[in-house]
Design a protein around this motif. Structure first.
Motif, short mmCIF file in Angstrom:
data_model
loop_
_atom_site.label_atom_id
_atom_site.label_comp_id
_atom_site.label_asym_id
_atom_site.label_seq_id
_atom_site.Cartn_x
_atom_site.Cartn_y
_atom_site.Cartn_z
N ASN A 63 8.23 15.45 0.79
CA ASN A 63 8.13 14.33 1.09
C ASN A 63 6.84 14.41 2.26
O ASN A 63 7.01 14.92 3.24
CB ASN A 63 9.18 13.37 1.54
N THR A 65 4.84 11.51 4.51
CA THR A 65 4.41 10.02 5.00
C THR A 65 3.19 10.04 5.63
O THR A 65 3.26 10.52 6.47
CB THR A 65 5.83 9.65 5.80
N VAL A 85 -4.54 7.32 -4.02
CA VAL A 85 -3.59 8.16 -4.41
C VAL A 85 -4.03 8.96 -6.05
O VAL A 85 -3.70 9.98 -6.17
CB VAL A 85 -2.30 7.48 -4.38
N TYR A 92 -0.93 12.28 -9.40
CA TYR A 92 -0.14 10.84 -9.52
C TYR A 92 -0.65 9.75 -10.36
O TYR A 92 -2.24 9.70 -10.39
CB TYR A 92 -0.32 10.34 -7.90
N GLY A 116 6.24 8.21 -5.73
CA GLY A 116 5.63 7.81 -4.24
C GLY A 116 5.86 6.05 -4.14
O GLY A 116 5.91 5.43 -5.20
N GLN A 117 5.62 5.67 -2.96
CA GLN A 117 5.51 4.19 -2.80
C GLN A 117 4.75 4.10 -1.39
O GLN A 117 4.85 4.78 -0.61
CB GLN A 117 7.00 3.56 -2.77
N VAL A 134 4.73 7.26 1.26
CA VAL A 134 5.45 8.14 1.08
C VAL A 134 5.29 8.81 -0.14
O VAL A 134 5.40 8.07 -1.31
CB VAL A 134 6.88 7.95 1.29
N LEU A 135 5.05 9.77 -0.46
CA LEU A 135 4.78 10.63 -1.45
C LEU A 135 5.47 11.92 -1.66
O LEU A 135 5.77 12.48 -0.57
CB LEU A 135 3.06 11.22 -1.68
#
Length: 151
Positions: A63, A65, A85, A92, A116-117, A134-135
């Protein structure tokens, strides 16, 4: 005597920093950019140049961030995050967006995984937005196994 005067001046200055108005003013100052050692942790090809100021980056396992602050309107910020992204070479893809006007989420996937988000929330200073992206590194996560054939 000069030392006492300097100490008194310092106490007055420090007391001013804790006043209620000063806290609000501090929130509206330009954000401090993350150090180069942190921005080096950002995934290859990810740029927040059109979005805002990256203030913190951390990487833990698969992750990454990224925290940032933007002064652009929330509708524009969400689209810019999605574009930043999805333009990365990691693959993605957009997986949806929810914008309620005072907060928003942008979702991403990579293949069959939720990857992610980004959360966009109102900052303390009017007109600014806190961003937390966060990916998950798609190369570090295996795709889920296909569902067994029910027959």
């Amino acid at each position: 005597m000069a030392v006492g005067a300097a100490a008194a001046a310092l106490l007055v200055a420090l007391a001013g920093c804790s006043a209620a108005g000063s806290d609000a003013d501090a929130a509206c100052e330009d954000p401090s950019p993350a150090p180069a050692a942190e921005t080096a942790l950002m995934p290859e090809g990810l740029s927040f140049d059109k979005i805002g100021t990256v203030t913190h980056v951390e990487k833990a396992d698969a992750n990454t961030t990224v925290r940032a602050i933007s002064a652009k309107p929330i509708d524009e910020v969400t689209v810019l995050i999605q574009d930043a992204v999805t333009s990365m070479p990691a693959g993605y893809r957009p997986a949806g967006m929810d914008n309620e006007g005072d907060e928003a989420e942008v979702f991403f996937n990579s293949g069959a995984i939720a990857a992610g988000q980004a959360q966009v929330r109102e900052a303390d200073c009017e007109g600014k937005w806190n961003i937390e992206l966060v990916l998950i590194d798609p190369g570090a996560v295996s795709s889920p196994a296909p569902a067994p054939d029910p027959t």
